[in-house]
Design an enzyme around this catalytic site. Structure first.
Site, PDB file in Angstrom:
ATOM      1  N   ASP A  17      22.031 -19.733 -30.329  1.00  0.00           N
ATOM      2  CA  ASP A  17      22.539 -20.409 -31.719  1.00  0.00           C
ATOM      3  C   ASP A  17      22.932 -19.307 -32.689  1.00  0.00           C
ATOM      4  OD1 ASP A  17      22.413 -21.025 -34.320  1.00  0.00           O
ATOM      5  OD2 ASP A  17      20.329 -22.140 -34.153  1.00  0.00           O
ATOM      6  N   SER A  62      39.535 -24.691 -41.573  1.00  0.00           N
ATOM      7  CA  SER A  62      39.894 -26.009 -41.658  1.00  0.00           C
ATOM      8  C   SER A  62      41.048 -26.074 -42.873  1.00  0.00           C
ATOM      9  CB  SER A  62      38.741 -26.828 -41.667  1.00  0.00           C
ATOM     10  OG  SER A  62      39.086 -28.186 -42.313  1.00  0.00           O
ATOM     11  N   TYR A 102      30.870 -29.237 -46.245  1.00  0.00           N
ATOM     12  CA  TYR A 102      32.075 -28.611 -45.226  1.00  0.00           C
ATOM     13  C   TYR A 102      32.995 -27.856 -45.842  1.00  0.00           C
ATOM     14  CZ  TYR A 102      35.072 -28.905 -41.012  1.00  0.00           C
ATOM     15  OH  TYR A 102      35.982 -28.608 -39.940  1.00  0.00           O
ATOM     16  N   LYS A 107      34.096 -23.957 -45.423  1.00  0.00           N
ATOM     17  CA  LYS A 107      35.165 -23.640 -44.551  1.00  0.00           C
ATOM     18  C   LYS A 107      35.960 -22.744 -45.731  1.00  0.00           C
ATOM     19  CE  LYS A 107      34.908 -25.149 -40.570  1.00  0.00           C
ATOM     20  NZ  LYS A 107      34.525 -24.245 -39.376  1.00  0.00           N
TER      21      LYS A 107
HETATM   22  N1  LIG Z   1      38.257 -31.161 -34.749  1.00  0.00           N
HETATM   23  C1  LIG Z   1      38.694 -31.269 -35.833  1.00  0.00           C
HETATM   24  O1  LIG Z   1      39.396 -32.276 -36.479  1.00  0.00           O
HETATM   25  C2  LIG Z   1      38.571 -29.902 -36.697  1.00  0.00           C
HETATM   26  C3  LIG Z   1      39.397 -29.768 -38.028  1.00  0.00           C
HETATM   27  C4  LIG Z   1      39.386 -28.805 -38.497  1.00  0.00           C
HETATM   28  C5  LIG Z   1      38.414 -27.650 -38.126  1.00  0.00           C
HETATM   29  N2  LIG Z   1      37.655 -27.840 -37.151  1.00  0.00           N
HETATM   30  C6  LIG Z   1      36.892 -26.709 -36.758  1.00  0.00           C
HETATM   31  O2  LIG Z   1      36.966 -26.355 -35.323  1.00  0.00           O
HETATM   32  C7  LIG Z   1      35.774 -25.851 -34.719  1.00  0.00           C
HETATM   33  C8  LIG Z   1      35.455 -26.384 -33.477  1.00  0.00           C
HETATM   34  O3  LIG Z   1      35.442 -27.828 -33.546  1.00  0.00           O
HETATM   35  P1  LIG Z   1      35.466 -29.035 -32.652  1.00  0.00           P
HETATM   36  O4  LIG Z   1      36.285 -30.068 -33.273  1.00  0.00           O
HETATM   37  O5  LIG Z   1      35.812 -28.404 -31.312  1.00  0.00           O
HETATM   38  O6  LIG Z   1      34.131 -29.599 -32.618  1.00  0.00           O
HETATM   39  P2  LIG Z   1      32.792 -29.728 -31.220  1.00  0.00           P
HETATM   40  O7  LIG Z   1      31.890 -30.412 -32.042  1.00  0.00           O
HETATM   41  O8  LIG Z   1      33.664 -30.235 -30.328  1.00  0.00           O
HETATM   42  O9  LIG Z   1      32.482 -28.126 -31.028  1.00  0.00           O
HETATM   43  C9  LIG Z   1      31.713 -27.317 -31.822  1.00  0.00           C
HETATM   44  C10 LIG Z   1      30.868 -26.528 -31.046  1.00  0.00           C
HETATM   45  O10 LIG Z   1      30.267 -25.583 -31.804  1.00  0.00           O
HETATM   46  C11 LIG Z   1      29.021 -25.506 -31.419  1.00  0.00           C
HETATM   47  N3  LIG Z   1      28.119 -24.933 -32.479  1.00  0.00           N
HETATM   48  C12 LIG Z   1      27.890 -25.518 -33.652  1.00  0.00           C
HETATM   49  N4  LIG Z   1      27.015 -24.647 -34.398  1.00  0.00           N
HETATM   50  C13 LIG Z   1      26.571 -23.890 -33.202  1.00  0.00           C
HETATM   51  C14 LIG Z   1      25.755 -22.724 -33.761  1.00  0.00           C
HETATM   52  N5  LIG Z   1      25.094 -22.239 -34.703  1.00  0.00           N
HETATM   53  N6  LIG Z   1      25.433 -21.974 -32.772  1.00  0.00           N
HETATM   54  C15 LIG Z   1      26.097 -22.077 -31.520  1.00  0.00           C
HETATM   55  N7  LIG Z   1      27.282 -23.007 -31.042  1.00  0.00           N
HETATM   56  C16 LIG Z   1      27.269 -23.910 -32.422  1.00  0.00           C
HETATM   57  C17 LIG Z   1      28.514 -26.682 -30.891  1.00  0.00           C
HETATM   58  O11 LIG Z   1      27.485 -26.960 -30.031  1.00  0.00           O
HETATM   59  C18 LIG Z   1      29.743 -27.288 -30.270  1.00  0.00           C
HETATM   60  O12 LIG Z   1      29.819 -27.296 -28.799  1.00  0.00           O
HETATM   61  C19 LIG Z   1      34.628 -25.855 -35.958  1.00  0.00           C
HETATM   62  O13 LIG Z   1      34.491 -24.758 -36.569  1.00  0.00           O
HETATM   63  C20 LIG Z   1      35.249 -27.166 -36.785  1.00  0.00           C
HETATM   64  O14 LIG Z   1      34.838 -26.973 -38.013  1.00  0.00           O
HETATM   65  C21 LIG Z   1      37.978 -28.847 -36.170  1.00  0.00           C
END
Ligand SMILES: NC(=O)c1ccc[n+]([C@@H]2O[C@H](COP(=O)([O-])OP(=O)(O)OC[C@H]3O[C@@H](n4cnc5c(N)ncnc54)[C@H](O)[C@@H]3O)[C@@H](O)[C@H]2O)c1
Length: 254
Positions: free
Chosen positions: A64, A143, A156, A160
């Protein structure tokens, strides 16, 4: 497989079990890095195994990254097993959709823990290694909503925006030690996070995805789109780039 830059390249990727993080881990492994795939979810193990099956070098680490003690132990373990850390990609994050009135204090704190504390703690633990080495590269994932507010995502968006500012503050502070710090700001990207958002807003996946695709390039992003930008900023082609925030969103922020 392309060779990494001179010397062994070891990349620590947080959120490596998730949609974008797993694509980043695979991409950096393809570029010749040994990858520490870090997540609190055991999906990290599946990702690392997949990379090894394709001939790459990766190991999974359950952590974590919002917990100080776990992060300190993680960095020690990664250095012990992979021999150092040259690149950090802070991809871990989570979203709780809602206005200020919808969100509990716990939602607020969790948003900051997963999105901002995670970057602070991991970078703070790795920076001394990079300083000793005289080089290092950090890429954070914020983001588009860290640059411009979106509806029903107050915690969020605020978290961000913190990631963007933390990136630039670290870029200033650590450039004299040869360390670059950059940020990728994705737009909507097809990962499990999007499905969770649709559920939180009470929308069907189809409805949510159709709205998300309404942008100049007419589609949502793929994890590989975001991984390519992270890999560019992390790697030697970006040797003169620090403190930058690269929007990868199909023109959604224009
Ligand atoms: N998917 C989108 O549309 C989008 C858009 C803008 C930004 N993001 C950002 O991209 C990043 C990846 O997101 P994603 O879409 O792959 O989501 P996702 O949910 O598929 O992956 C996020 C991962 O982070 C892990 N995680 C979260 N908090 C954690 C912690 N405290 N310790 C260890 N692991 C942790 C989760 O277990 C998960 O596997 C994030 O920071 C998200 O905010 C995503």
């Amino acid at each position: 497989m392309r060779a990494g830059r001179s010397g062994a390249r070891v990349a620590l990727v947080t959120g490596g079990g998730g949609g974008i993080g797993s694509a980043v881990a695979r991409r950096l492994a393809d570029e010749g890095a040994a990858v520490a795939v870090v997540d609190r979810d055991d999906a990290a193990e599946t990702v690392a195994r997949g990379i090894r099956a394709d001939g790459g070098h990766a190991e999974a680490f359950l952590c974590d990254v919002s917990d100080e003690e776990e992060v300190l132990a993680l960095v020690k373990e990664v250095v012990g097993r992979l021999g150092g850390i040259t690149d950090v990609c802070c991809v871990a994050g989570s979203i709780r959709r809602g206005t200020v009135q919808d969100l509990s204090l716990e939602d607020w704190h969790r948003s900051f823990a997963d999105n901002v504390d995670s970057v602070f703690l991991v970078c703070r633990a790795v920076l001394p290694l990079m300083e000793r080495a005289g080089h290092g590269s950090i890429v954070t994932v914020a983001s588009g909503w860290g640059l411009r507010a979106g509806e029903k995502a107050a915690a969020y968006c605020t978290a961000k925006a913190g990631v963007v500012m933390l990136t630039q503050a670290m870029a200033l502070d650590h450039s004299p030690a040869g360390i670059r710090v950059n940020c990728v700001a994705p737009g909507d990207t097809r990962t499990p996070m999007l499905a969770r958002e649709a559920r939180q807003l009470g929308q069907s996946d189809a409805e949510f995805l159709a709205e998300a695709a309404d942008r100049p390039l007419g589609r949502i992003g793929t994890p590989e789109d975001i991984a390519a930008a992270v890999a560019f900023l992390a790697g030697p082609d970006a040797d003169f780039v620090t403190g930058s925030v690269l929007s990868v969103d199909g023109g959604g922020s224009i």
